[in-house]
Design a protein around this motif. Structure first.
Motif, PDB file in Angstrom:
ATOM      1  N   HIS A  60       1.813  -6.563   4.057  1.00  0.00           N
ATOM      2  CA  HIS A  60       0.563  -6.267   4.773  1.00  0.00           C
ATOM      3  C   HIS A  60      -0.378  -5.477   3.871  1.00  0.00           C
ATOM      4  CE1 HIS A  60       2.073  -2.190   5.273  1.00  0.00           C
ATOM      5  NE2 HIS A  60       0.894  -1.852   5.745  1.00  0.00           N
ATOM      6  N   THR A  61      -1.659  -5.510   4.222  1.00  0.00           N
ATOM      7  CA  THR A  61      -2.655  -4.703   3.532  1.00  0.00           C
ATOM      8  C   THR A  61      -2.961  -3.484   4.397  1.00  0.00           C
ATOM      9  OG1 THR A  61      -4.541  -5.815   4.556  1.00  0.00           O
ATOM     10  CG2 THR A  61      -3.689  -6.783   2.509  1.00  0.00           C
ATOM     11  N   SER A  62      -3.732  -2.552   3.851  1.00  0.00           N
ATOM     12  CA  SER A  62      -4.035  -1.333   4.619  1.00  0.00           C
ATOM     13  C   SER A  62      -4.929  -1.623   5.823  1.00  0.00           C
ATOM     14  CB  SER A  62      -4.685  -0.283   3.716  1.00  0.00           C
ATOM     15  OG  SER A  62      -5.944  -0.749   3.277  1.00  0.00           O
ATOM     16  N   TRP A 110       6.506 -15.428  -3.189  1.00  0.00           N
ATOM     17  CA  TRP A 110       6.817 -14.053  -2.782  1.00  0.00           C
ATOM     18  C   TRP A 110       6.208 -13.054  -3.768  1.00  0.00           C
ATOM     19  CZ3 TRP A 110       9.572 -10.124  -5.135  1.00  0.00           C
ATOM     20  CH2 TRP A 110       9.898  -9.032  -4.332  1.00  0.00           C
ATOM     21  N   TYR A 111       6.403 -13.274  -5.076  1.00  0.00           N
ATOM     22  CA  TYR A 111       5.855 -12.367  -6.085  1.00  0.00           C
ATOM     23  C   TYR A 111       4.342 -12.218  -5.931  1.00  0.00           C
ATOM     24  CZ  TYR A 111      10.163 -12.143  -8.848  1.00  0.00           C
ATOM     25  OH  TYR A 111      11.436 -11.914  -9.265  1.00  0.00           O
ATOM     26  N   HIS A 112       3.650 -13.343  -5.829  1.00  0.00           N
ATOM     27  CA  HIS A 112       2.187 -13.304  -5.719  1.00  0.00           C
ATOM     28  C   HIS A 112       1.739 -12.655  -4.406  1.00  0.00           C
ATOM     29  CE1 HIS A 112       1.674 -15.472  -9.403  1.00  0.00           C
ATOM     30  NE2 HIS A 112       2.421 -16.488  -8.969  1.00  0.00           N
ATOM     31  N   PHE A 113       2.463 -12.956  -3.337  1.00  0.00           N
ATOM     32  CA  PHE A 113       2.115 -12.410  -2.029  1.00  0.00           C
ATOM     33  C   PHE A 113       2.274 -10.889  -2.006  1.00  0.00           C
ATOM     34  CE2 PHE A 113       2.950 -11.470   2.476  1.00  0.00           C
ATOM     35  CZ  PHE A 113       1.821 -12.052   3.036  1.00  0.00           C
ATOM     36  N   VAL A 114       3.413 -10.402  -2.474  1.00  0.00           N
ATOM     37  CA  VAL A 114       3.652  -8.957  -2.508  1.00  0.00           C
ATOM     38  C   VAL A 114       2.613  -8.274  -3.386  1.00  0.00           C
ATOM     39  CG1 VAL A 114       5.257  -7.145  -3.259  1.00  0.00           C
ATOM     40  CG2 VAL A 114       6.111  -9.103  -1.968  1.00  0.00           C
ATOM     41  N   GLU A 115       2.314  -8.844  -4.522  1.00  0.00           N
ATOM     42  CA  GLU A 115       1.311  -8.256  -5.419  1.00  0.00           C
ATOM     43  C   GLU A 115      -0.043  -8.142  -4.720  1.00  0.00           C
ATOM     44  OE1 GLU A 115      -0.635  -8.847  -9.845  1.00  0.00           O
ATOM     45  OE2 GLU A 115       0.925 -10.221  -9.185  1.00  0.00           O
ATOM     46  N   LYS A 122      -6.788  -9.947  -0.516  1.00  0.00           N
ATOM     47  CA  LYS A 122      -6.512 -11.168   0.228  1.00  0.00           C
ATOM     48  C   LYS A 122      -5.610 -12.069  -0.591  1.00  0.00           C
ATOM     49  CE  LYS A 122     -10.271 -12.220   3.359  1.00  0.00           C
ATOM     50  NZ  LYS A 122     -11.397 -13.129   3.596  1.00  0.00           N
ATOM     51  N   ALA A 123      -4.652 -12.671   0.085  1.00  0.00           N
ATOM     52  CA  ALA A 123      -3.811 -13.662  -0.571  1.00  0.00           C
ATOM     53  C   ALA A 123      -4.641 -14.925  -0.789  1.00  0.00           C
ATOM     54  CB  ALA A 123      -2.587 -13.961   0.287  1.00  0.00           C
ATOM     55  N   LYS A 129      -2.852 -17.780   4.967  1.00  0.00           N
ATOM     56  CA  LYS A 129      -2.417 -18.000   6.353  1.00  0.00           C
ATOM     57  C   LYS A 129      -1.205 -17.123   6.674  1.00  0.00           C
ATOM     58  CE  LYS A 129      -0.902 -21.603   9.517  1.00  0.00           C
ATOM     59  NZ  LYS A 129      -0.551 -23.015   9.678  1.00  0.00           N
ATOM     60  N   VAL A 130      -0.275 -17.021   5.721  1.00  0.00           N
ATOM     61  CA  VAL A 130       0.914 -16.185   5.915  1.00  0.00           C
ATOM     62  C   VAL A 130       0.505 -14.722   6.078  1.00  0.00           C
ATOM     63  CG1 VAL A 130       3.064 -15.363   4.846  1.00  0.00           C
ATOM     64  CG2 VAL A 130       2.430 -17.783   4.697  1.00  0.00           C
ATOM     65  N   GLN A 131      -0.454 -14.271   5.261  1.00  0.00           N
ATOM     66  CA  GLN A 131      -0.890 -12.879   5.318  1.00  0.00           C
ATOM     67  C   GLN A 131      -1.450 -12.522   6.697  1.00  0.00           C
ATOM     68  OE1 GLN A 131      -4.095 -11.692   2.602  1.00  0.00           O
ATOM     69  NE2 GLN A 131      -2.752 -10.039   1.886  1.00  0.00           N
ATOM     70  N   LYS A 132      -1.970 -13.500   7.404  1.00  0.00           N
ATOM     71  CA  LYS A 132      -2.535 -13.266   8.738  1.00  0.00           C
ATOM     72  C   LYS A 132      -1.485 -13.342   9.841  1.00  0.00           C
ATOM     73  CE  LYS A 132      -7.073 -14.927   7.419  1.00  0.00           C
ATOM     74  NZ  LYS A 132      -8.088 -15.966   7.589  1.00  0.00           N
TER      75      LYS A 132
END
Length: 191
Positions: A60-62, A110-115, A122-123, A129-132
């Motif tokens: 997640h983001t802040s 996963w690596y790119h998403f976590v980063e 934003k991913a 879509k996963v980030q949301k």
């Protein structure tokens, strides 16, 4: 009384049990290491403010208030503050299936998403879509946010995935509308 009526009469009504009711055996325990005062507040009031975090996390983001749990009780014990408490909740598997699940071992996505999440960005592509999504499962990245403030790409060895034995420790995040779901479930301290 016909046979269908008897069956219908004897069957438990899911709606009378609540939206997140799951018969015994189809739940999965999740754990969270928390400060004792926050855990006691959570047990007493069932309010997500006692378990929520807004600082950037793996999934997640802040901008997204979230609560993280792990499926590994030992990991929860290790990250609990000194004198803290382990919260245990039995989450219906149906609730977990509503989200996205990364592979058990870290993947390129996963690596790119976590980063992106840890950098509060934003991913990209399908990961946006996963980030949301409100429920996400996957491996835990044992990396400090400061490590990820360098220009990309961040070397994979900086992520320091958390392992217990040969297996990657898994986590689940509840955010958005799903953040309140765990608060509706029974919870208890565990040793």
């Amino acid at each position: 009384m016909s046979r269908n009526q008897a069956t219908r009469y004897n069957a438990p009504q899911a709606s009378s049990q609540g939206k997140h009711h799951a018969p015994q055996g189809i739940t999965r325990p999740v754990y969270r290491g928390s400060a004792r005062d926050k855990a006691e507040g959570y047990f007493r009031e069932h309010d997500s403010r006692y378990i929520a975090t807004q600082r950037d996390g793996d999934f997640h983001t802040s901008k997204q208030t979230s609560a993280y749990f792990t499926f590994d009780k030992e990991y929860a014990r290790n990250v609990a503050p000194s004198g803290g408490t382990i919260i245990r909740q039995d989450v219906p598997r149906e609730m977990l299936r509503q989200g996205y699940k990364f592979d058990d071992a870290p993947s390129e996505d996963w690596y790119h998403f976590v980063e992106k999440c840890r950098k509060n960005e934003k991913a990209e592509g399908r990961m946006l879509k996963v980030q949301k999504m409100n429920v996400i499962e996957g491996p835990i990245a044992g990396v400090h946010n400061k490590t990820l403030q360098r220009p990309p790409p961040i070397p994979k060895e900086k992520f320091k995935q958390v392992k217990q034995g040969d297996e990657y420790v898994q986590q689940v995040v509840f955010k958005g509308e799903a953040l309140e779901n765990p608060t509706r479930l029974p919870c208890r301290p565990t040793l």
